[in-house]
Every structure is written in structure tokens, then in C-alpha cells.
Design a protein around this motif. Sequence first.
Motif, PDB file in Angstrom:
ATOM      1  N   ALA A  83       0.805  -1.218   0.000  1.00 28.33           N
ATOM      2  CA  ALA A  83       0.000   0.000   0.000  1.00 28.33           C
ATOM      3  C   ALA A  83       0.837   1.266   0.000  1.00 28.33           C
ATOM      4  O   ALA A  83       0.311   2.358  -0.244  1.00 28.33           O
ATOM      5  N   GLN A  84       2.155   1.127   0.268  1.00 28.25           N
ATOM      6  CA  GLN A  84       3.038   2.292   0.230  1.00 28.25           C
ATOM      7  C   GLN A  84       3.652   2.495  -1.152  1.00 28.25           C
ATOM      8  O   GLN A  84       4.553   3.311  -1.314  1.00 28.25           O
ATOM      9  N   ALA A  96      -2.520  -4.917  -0.333  1.00 28.91           N
ATOM     10  CA  ALA A  96      -2.380  -4.667   1.097  1.00 28.91           C
ATOM     11  C   ALA A  96      -3.079  -5.773   1.871  1.00 28.91           C
ATOM     12  O   ALA A  96      -3.929  -6.486   1.323  1.00 28.91           O
ATOM     13  N   SER A  98      -5.217  -5.291   4.301  1.00 33.32           N
ATOM     14  CA  SER A  98      -6.585  -4.854   4.594  1.00 33.32           C
ATOM     15  C   SER A  98      -6.868  -3.551   3.859  1.00 33.32           C
ATOM     16  O   SER A  98      -5.950  -2.897   3.364  1.00 33.32           O
ATOM     17  N   VAL A 100      -7.052  -0.461   4.278  1.00 31.25           N
ATOM     18  CA  VAL A 100      -6.679   0.691   5.104  1.00 31.25           C
ATOM     19  C   VAL A 100      -5.958   1.681   4.202  1.00 31.25           C
ATOM     20  O   VAL A 100      -4.893   1.363   3.643  1.00 31.25           O
ATOM     21  N   ASP A 102      -3.565   4.339   2.744  1.00 31.15           N
ATOM     22  CA  ASP A 102      -2.225   4.753   3.129  1.00 31.15           C
ATOM     23  C   ASP A 102      -2.260   6.203   3.616  1.00 31.15           C
ATOM     24  O   ASP A 102      -2.926   7.054   3.017  1.00 31.15           O
ATOM     25  N   GLU A 111      -7.598  -5.415  -0.830  1.00 29.39           N
ATOM     26  CA  GLU A 111      -7.278  -6.438   0.166  1.00 29.39           C
ATOM     27  C   GLU A 111      -6.898  -7.732  -0.548  1.00 29.39           C
ATOM     28  O   GLU A 111      -7.648  -8.256  -1.371  1.00 29.39           O
ATOM     29  N   GLN A 151       3.388  -4.355   6.618  1.00 25.30           N
ATOM     30  CA  GLN A 151       1.962  -4.061   6.713  1.00 25.30           C
ATOM     31  C   GLN A 151       1.178  -5.272   7.209  1.00 25.30           C
ATOM     32  O   GLN A 151       0.183  -5.116   7.920  1.00 25.30           O
ATOM     33  N   THR A 157      -2.298  -1.835  10.021  1.00 21.60           N
ATOM     34  CA  THR A 157      -2.698  -2.097   8.641  1.00 21.60           C
ATOM     35  C   THR A 157      -3.251  -3.496   8.405  1.00 21.60           C
ATOM     36  O   THR A 157      -3.833  -3.745   7.345  1.00 21.60           O
ATOM     37  N   ASN A 158      -3.077  -4.410   9.336  1.00 25.20           N
ATOM     38  CA  ASN A 158      -3.597  -5.773   9.190  1.00 25.20           C
ATOM     39  C   ASN A 158      -4.799  -5.939  10.102  1.00 25.20           C
ATOM     40  O   ASN A 158      -4.661  -6.086  11.322  1.00 25.20           O
ATOM     41  N   SER A 228       7.010   3.678  10.363  1.00 22.12           N
ATOM     42  CA  SER A 228       5.832   3.171   9.662  1.00 22.12           C
ATOM     43  C   SER A 228       5.374   4.239   8.677  1.00 22.12           C
ATOM     44  O   SER A 228       6.044   5.261   8.488  1.00 22.12           O
TER      45      SER A 228
END
Length: 629
Positions: A83-84, A96, A98, A100, A102, A111, A151, A157-158, A228
Motif C-alpha cells: 500500500a506504500q 495490502a 486490509s 486501510v 495509506d 485487500e 503491513q 494495517t492488518n 511506519s
Amino acid sequence: MLFGPHVTNLGVRRALSPRHVAYYARRAAGGAGVIVTETASVHGSDRPYERAPLAADCAPGWRAVVDACRPALVLAGLGHAGAQGSSAYDQQALWAPSRVADVASREVPMEMEQPEIDALVAGFATAAGLAVAAGCDGVEIDAGQHSLLRQFLSGLTNHRTDAYADRDRLLREVLAAVRSSIGDRHVLGLRLCCDELAPWAGITPDSAAATLTSACHDADYVVPVRGSGLSVWATRPDLHTPPGFNTVLCARIRNTAAGAHGCAEQRVVLQGSVVDPVAAQAALDDRVCDLVEMTRAQITEPDLVAHVRAGTPERIRPCTLSNQHSTVLDVRNPVVSDEAEPDAGHETDPVPAPDGPARDVLVVGGGPAGLEAARVLGAAGHRVRLVEAAPVVGGALLLAAAVTGRERMGLLVPWWTAELARLGVRVETGVRVSVDDLDTATGDGTAVLLATGSRPGPLAWTGDAPALAAAEFEAAVLAGSVDAALPPGPVVVHDPLGDWTGVGIAEQLAAAGRATVLVTPDPVAGTQLARTGDLAPANARLDRAGVVRALHSRLRHAGAGRARLEHVWTGQSRVVECAAVVDCGHRLPADELWRARPHLPRAGDCVAPRTVYEAVLEGRRAAVEAVLC
């Protein structure tokens, strides 16, 4: 000694280039024992920046790096940003654990379901196999700050409820698959986030220790890192963070590794702004770590290890940790380099040495450009005399280093001074040079190089309030006479540039108990600090210090105890109290001598006021030009 993985922007498309090869080979020639190449994406779903290597395209480059770097060990950096990453290049959804968003891009990722997870694990195994087939001695898996594996490890993030609610599971699977792929004869390293600095839900040293015990048996070494998505500055912070900041964290992880079942042979690497060989040796002696990563230090000084071995550590070029050229993740796609060693990243096209018959050379100006020019001329065997009008050498760099938080920049000045003394360069301070002096020197056959620096530019505001240019304020700090230089009362810091100058001066004033207003036309104070990773920390420091930030504002008038500010969008005016102004506006070249004799080579701020990097680079180039004239 480990030269760690980092973004270089040296790639061609998504492959390692000849510039990569030369860059790594230079550090290996200087004594680095382990070279970890720039992290390559293990799957096509990942492209975190435009020139990010892709493992599938890297085999020829890895092979060339291995051949060029022997006898150093070469490990291939492997990872996936998740996700980054960025969807801007390949128009794919980000992967990612989940859904969530970034915190930086604000993008909601996809997901991952089991097919994507299986493809990721297979991608790591395949990439590792390609690396060792290309001759690499092993691989380093990235589970650090900018990684999909982190992540999955983090409660930030999980949020999964399936089998991967066991946050260590994916890491276990990846490490097992990679070990199976490369066998026991090759090195398997792990860069592991051990503190996200978010204890309410993120990875903590305790949870990282548990992960190490439960999931990392296959790794031969571990590099504990911190940070993070909430703290992108934390892994390689700039000079405001003291060197060796991960020492306590590293010692804790090493103790865990030593006591964990199956981890007794695991080595732990100290990472975290380690730039001093004495501190590195102390960490080894104190059993904080088994290896030391000194990446930025070896960008600055490729021969760091060679100097230590030769018993000449005083010759090691100091690493400022400024991040101005070693951190290159920004929209300009700059190539990795260093302000004190501009050949870094440009090893395939370095500035040539000023060789040729020995000549007498006069260098006018003792700032960074003049000092570097004199150094390279002296090293090439020329007879050099450097003159400086001020009582000491260092120029604007010495002044900038006087402000709190920027002290490390000043380390370059005594290094240059010592190098000039070693090379027999004559240094004379308090000497002003006239046009007649230039004519006399050139008439005698002496080569002349001008590095006369800069002067304050015109004020962009009106009024009769007491005012100091930024350099004048810095000089007052250096002399311990700020109170004498500024009248009592609130101070307005006028900062149209948005670099570290205005921010640092505002911090210095607030620390001295002055009510301070920082005026900037930008939406955030110190906007250029985004390039060095200091933007968020700098604004946090300003906030803690009580500095008032007047954003989207210009200073229009100051006098009679008040300053009138104007909003850059609406034109609306407001008034703040103001006993004095420190003006951090643009400077102009101090080029009077050059204008009188424009055939002479010049370098640094007397060409155009910029940073240390340009001054050092131009000092080298002008040295060559001077002896060829």
C-alpha cells in the motif's frame, strides 16, 4: 561493514544499470564487506517509484555488480511496497493486507486474497532464485518500513480475520520459500521493522521480539529498523536525530536472537545513522550488534573502511546526515549523491582531477567552493594559496552550522582545514583581494579561481524595523551576541524560501525565549524539507517551541512595533507585533571581482547562491578550468 539497500534512481527502466555497477563497485573498492543492492520488486503488481528495479529484469545487473564488487559479498535486496507503493505508473490497484488507506497517498488498496498471497510468496522465491543464479551471495528480504510484509505484521494495517490474522504468518511463509529457493549455502538476510513508533496498535519492540522468535528462524541476519507510514522520516532521519539512534533497539533484538530457539547463529546488524567508525567499533565491542550498516557514511566517503584499515580515520570525509542528496524519493527523480562528495552516483562520469604540470594557484574565498577547489588542486600537486577575507574559513556553511540542529554541517570545515594542511596549501585569513591583486597574480603566471560567495539580496518588504539578514543572525549566534544584535521584543522571521534556514532560525529564537512568528507564503512551514524527510518533524518542533506560523502569508511592511502581513491568495491584511525582522530571503552573488575580470573561473555562490552540493561540485570543476587557462 554493510552498505545497505536504498533508493538511487540510477536504474534504466526497471533494471539495474551500469551506473549502479559503478556506484556499488566504488564502495566495495573502499572496503565495504557486504553490498545490498537497491530493493527490487518481486512481483509486477509493485512499482513504488518510477525507476524501482523489478527482480525479473535485474539478473544481468546483479551479475555485473557481483563481478565488479569482489571480494565483497553481494546480496540482492528484495521486497514489495504494498500500500506504500504507487498506482500511477502501471494503473493497478495497490496490494495490502486490509482496506486501510495509506496515510501518505490516501489511496485505498485492494485487500489481498489467497491467490495474490500465493503469487507474492512465489514471487519472493523466484526472485531469490534469479539472484543467486546471477551469482549473488544471497538476498535480503525487506520487511522494514516501506514494505508489504511490515503491513501484514502491523495492527495498524492488518485487520484480517482469516489465517493471516496471525500477523507473522506471511513472513514465515516468505522466509521459508526463499530459503528453499536459495538453499543453505547462500545468505538470507531480513530487514525487519521492530518499532513503528505507534504503540497503540503498531509493531513494538516486544512484538518484534516475538516475531523474531516465532517467524525468523530461516534468516541468517536481521537488520532492526523503525518507522511506519505514520513516521516515514524515522528510518533514515536527517541531522536533527543523533547518530546511532537504534542502538538500544538493536541490542534488545540481539539479545532476543541470542536467546531464541533456532536463532543462536543469527547475526544482528546495527542500522541508524551510524557514521563514526569509533561509534561503530564501540557497538561491536559492546555486543550491541554483529555487523554495522554505514550506508550514508559510505555514500559520503567511499574509502571509509580503507582509511580505518590504513590508520588514517581523520581523513574520512564527514557525513552530515542532511539527506539533501542521499534521499531521492521525490517528484524530480534526482540521482543519489552527497553534498560533500558530488561524484557519488556519478561514478561513470566523475569530475576529472586538475592534472597537468604543477602550477601556482590563487583561490580567492574560503567557503565550501574555495576549500574544495584548493583541496583537489593540492591533491593534484599544484602549489595553492587560499585567501579569505573573514577571520576564519568556512563561509556561509560555517554560519549555517551555528543554528541549533544544523551543527553537523559544520564538521566539513575542520575536515577541509586538516586536508589543506596535510596537502601543504597555504591558507591566509583576514585578507581582502583587489582587482590589482588579481592582475598581479595573473601577470606572474599564477592561475586564479574566484569563490567569493554571496551577499544579502534586496528586502521584499518596506519599513524601518530593525532587520538582520539570515547570515547576519547566524553570525550573531556564532559570536554569542544575538541579544545585542536584536532589540527586545517579538521577532518576525521572513521565510520566502521554505528551506531549513527560516525554520532553524525560528527554533533558535523561540529557544531563547523570544516570541516568534514565522511568515511563509507556503501552506506549510519549511515546505522544501519534504525532500529531506524533516518536514513533519520540523513542524512538530516549531509547534513545541511555540512558534506562530503565518502560512499563505507575505511580509509587506514592518515598523513602529508592528508587521503587516498579506495573505497570498486573498490579499487580506493582518498585523502582528514585531520588534525586529530576521530576513531569510534570497541572496545574490558577491561577484564584483569576477565582473571586473570575467575571464577568470569562478565557483559556488558567486555564480549563483545555492547549496553546499553545487559549491563543492563547481569548486572541483573550476579547479580543472583554472589550471587549463
